[in-house]
Structure formats: C-alpha cells, structure tokens
Design an enzyme around this catalytic site. Structure first.
Site, PDB file in Angstrom:
ATOM      1  N   ASP A   1       0.825  -1.205   0.000  1.00  0.00           N
ATOM      2  CA  ASP A   1       0.000   0.000   0.000  1.00  0.00           C
ATOM      3  C   ASP A   1       0.866   1.264   0.000  1.00  0.00           C
ATOM      4  OD1 ASP A   1      -2.301   1.493   0.045  1.00  0.00           O
ATOM      5  OD2 ASP A   1      -2.573   1.360   2.211  1.00  0.00           O
TER       6      ASP A   1
ATOM      7  N   LEU B   1      11.840 -19.808  -5.347  1.00  0.00           N
ATOM      8  CA  LEU B   1      10.852 -18.986  -4.642  1.00  0.00           C
ATOM      9  C   LEU B   1       9.523 -19.089  -5.375  1.00  0.00           C
ATOM     10  CD1 LEU B   1      10.424 -16.458  -2.513  1.00  0.00           C
ATOM     11  CD2 LEU B   1      10.499 -15.111  -4.582  1.00  0.00           C
TER      12      LEU B   1
ATOM     13  N   HIS C   1       2.393   3.352  -9.070  1.00  0.00           N
ATOM     14  CA  HIS C   1       2.297   1.895  -9.268  1.00  0.00           C
ATOM     15  C   HIS C   1       3.524   1.374 -10.031  1.00  0.00           C
ATOM     16  CE1 HIS C   1      -1.574   1.993  -7.483  1.00  0.00           C
ATOM     17  NE2 HIS C   1      -2.192   2.574  -8.491  1.00  0.00           N
TER      18      HIS C   1
HETATM   19  C1  FPP Z   1      -2.128   0.169  -3.185  1.00  0.00           C
HETATM   20  O1  FPP Z   1      -1.629   1.477  -3.140  1.00  0.00           O
HETATM   21  C2  FPP Z   1      -1.574  -0.511  -4.338  1.00  0.00           C
HETATM   22  C3  FPP Z   1      -2.297  -1.049  -5.340  1.00  0.00           C
HETATM   23  C4  FPP Z   1      -3.758  -1.022  -5.406  1.00  0.00           C
HETATM   24  C5  FPP Z   1      -1.621  -1.693  -6.453  1.00  0.00           C
HETATM   25  C6  FPP Z   1      -0.398  -2.440  -6.051  1.00  0.00           C
HETATM   26  C7  FPP Z   1       0.363  -2.705  -7.256  1.00  0.00           C
HETATM   27  C8  FPP Z   1       1.720  -2.702  -7.312  1.00  0.00           C
HETATM   28  C9  FPP Z   1       2.631  -2.517  -6.183  1.00  0.00           C
HETATM   29  C10 FPP Z   1       2.382  -2.882  -8.563  1.00  0.00           C
HETATM   30  C11 FPP Z   1       2.420  -4.313  -8.933  1.00  0.00           C
HETATM   31  C12 FPP Z   1       1.363  -4.426  -9.910  1.00  0.00           C
HETATM   32  C13 FPP Z   1       1.335  -5.254 -10.900  1.00  0.00           C
HETATM   33  C14 FPP Z   1       0.425  -4.872 -11.939  1.00  0.00           C
HETATM   34  C15 FPP Z   1       2.167  -6.501 -10.973  1.00  0.00           C
HETATM   35  P1  FPP Z   1      -2.674   2.651  -3.272  1.00  0.00           P
HETATM   36  O2  FPP Z   1      -2.845   2.949  -4.715  1.00  0.00           O
HETATM   37  O3  FPP Z   1      -3.918   2.311  -2.538  1.00  0.00           O
HETATM   38  O4  FPP Z   1      -1.897   3.820  -2.565  1.00  0.00           O
HETATM   39  P2  FPP Z   1      -2.508   4.941  -1.645  1.00  0.00           P
HETATM   40  O5  FPP Z   1      -3.077   4.253  -0.437  1.00  0.00           O
HETATM   41  O6  FPP Z   1      -1.316   5.774  -1.317  1.00  0.00           O
HETATM   42  O7  FPP Z   1      -3.525   5.682  -2.467  1.00  0.00           O
END
Ligand code: FPP
Length: 250
Positions: A18, A129, A35
């Site tokens: 997150d 892994l 992302h």
């Molecule tokens: C949450 O942060 C993150 C997500 C919903 C997406 C997680 C995805 C990745 C780390 C990239 C890997 C992805 C793929 C496609 C392999 P948020 O967007 O809720 O952040 P915020 O809480 O700061 O708004």
C-alpha cells in the site's frame, strides 16, 4: 537492521503493497507513476526474499474492490501488469522464481489472461521462490469459490476440504503478513489463510519499502512467540499438550 544467524525467517511472507498513490501524489505525479515504482519495489523485494531464504512470497496487486477506482487507474494497472510481465518474467525465470496468479480471471481481458497463463507456464519448473501475485483477488471471493467447489462436487464442508479448495492451496499459510503505507487494515487479503499469521504494519509507502525495512519486519517477526492457541508453558514443554502442526503441507 542486519540479519543475525539467530533470526527466524518466515517461510511464507505476504504483503499488502500500500502507498503507491501517496508516493506519486507527494511528487505531483499521476497515481500510475506510483504503481510503476511499486513494480520496481516488488522486483527488489523478490531478490531480497531469495537472498534471505524466504520460500514463498504472496503480494496483493489488485483487489476485487480496485475495480471501483477511476477508469484511468484501472486501465493503467492492467497495462502495467502486461508490461511488468514482459519485463520481469525473463528475470524471474533466470532467478528460479515460480509465478502463480491468484484471483478471479474471468473479468480480465483475453490478452491479460493469456499473459498470465504464459508467465505461469514459463516458470513452472522453478523451485527457488514461489511468487503468488494476487490479482482481482479478495479473501471473501476465495472462501466463496472454495465453498462453491465443494457444493458442486457434493463434498462435506470441513476445514480441511475448504482449505484444499482455496486458491492458495499450493502453499502453506503465511507466517508473516506485512502491510505498508501506515494503514492498520487487512482489506480483504488472505482472510482464511492469515488466521495465525503474525501481522506487521510499516509507515513506509510501498515504493520506499527497501531491504532495511524488510529486515526490520523480519527481526520483529523473529522476536514474536507464535502460540497457535497454546500457552507459553506448553511451547516450552511440548509433552504438556498435543503437538500443533504449525504449517500445512501443501
Ligand atoms: C495500493 O496502493 C496498491 C495497489 C492497489 C496496487 C499495487 C500494485 C503494485 C505494487 C504494482 C504491482 C502491480 C502489478 C500490476 C504486478 P494505493 O494505490 O492504494 O496507494 P494509496 O493508499 O497511497 O492511495
């Protein structure tokens, strides 16, 4: 924090990645840029898990509820997945990583579904892994689909039968669940499997979650006493009660 020989490393680590959006907002960038950084952070994390001897890494990349985000972000995440597959799969292959995509694929485009299948097939021989990428995944979806499988095959609904029908039946339950980004929620991640996982919350935004932060989480995990419903005294003297099987054998 440096690893010491007495640090217990989790066999199965699961992460709610997150904070990508806030990482981007702070830099006046579009959320998708966060992302993208998240993918790089994941790639570094996979390497760090390998060098620390972690056997299974499960990450939450797209939840059943993420469809409710703005269209631009949803399509950005789909494109990023396809891009990440073409960029990362050769490296994962070379590093002995076996990929599984966990979640409901029916709503994904044919192109995305085909990409996921190719990636799984091309890493199927790897053993160093296991990387489970939860995509269009939700813990409630998983419990419901497992129950549906039992109902359609006329099986009795027992814990063991449900466990075997779950989308993560190929791995033991997670030992440690980390959530980055400073929130204290489980957000529909691994609702069944995390019953006895240790939970660790980090203030770091996912793109900033580096090796030192991972080592800190592992050190905290290592200092916890996992009792699985028993008492400390029973853990010290295993003859004082039934032996608890801590991890299911997949
Ligand atoms: C949450 O942060 C993150 C997500 C919903 C997406 C997680 C995805 C990745 C780390 C990239 C890997 C992805 C793929 C496609 C392999 P948020 O967007 O809720 O952040 P915020 O809480 O700061 O708004």
């Amino acid at each position: 924090m440096a690893q010491t020989s007495s640090t217990a490393v989790p066999h199965h680590l699961a992460i709610v990645m997150d904070g990508n959006g806030r990482w981007a907002n702070k830099r006046f960038l579009p959320r998708v840029a966060g992302h993208k950084q998240g993918v790089d952070s994941l790639s570094r994390c996979v390497q760090a898990c390998i060098t620390r001897g972690i056997a299974v890494l499960t990450v939450f990349a797209f939840s059943s509820e993420n469809w409710n985000r703005p269209d631009e972000e949803v399509s950005g995440l789909m494109e990023l997945l396809v891009l990440a597959l073409s960029r990362e799969v050769p490296r994962l292959k070379a590093n002995g990583v076996r990929l599984y995509f966990v979640g409901d694929r029916a709503r994904l485009s044919d192109k995305v579904q085909a990409g996921l299948e190719r990636a799984e097939l091309s890493t199927a021989e790897n053993q160093r892994l296991v990387l489970n990428v939860c995509f269009n995944y939700g813990g409630r979806w998983d419990i419901a689909q497992a129950a549906q499988k039992l109902a359609s095959s006329g099986q009795a609904v027992t814990e063991i039968a449900l466990d075997r029908a779950m989308a993560l039946a190929h791995v033991p339950d997670p030992d440690l669940v980390i959530r980055t980004g400073g929130e204290f929620r489980i957000s529909n991640f691994l609702l069944w499997q995390a019953a006895y996982s240790e939970l660790y919350f980090s203030d770091k935004l996912w793109p900033d979650f580096d090796e030192a932060a991972l080592d800190e989480a592992i050190a905290v995990y290592s200092s916890r006493e996992r009792r699985f419903g028993q008492t400390s005294a029973q853990l010290r003297d295993p003859s004082d009660g039934p032996q608890i099987k801590h991890v299911k054998v997949a």
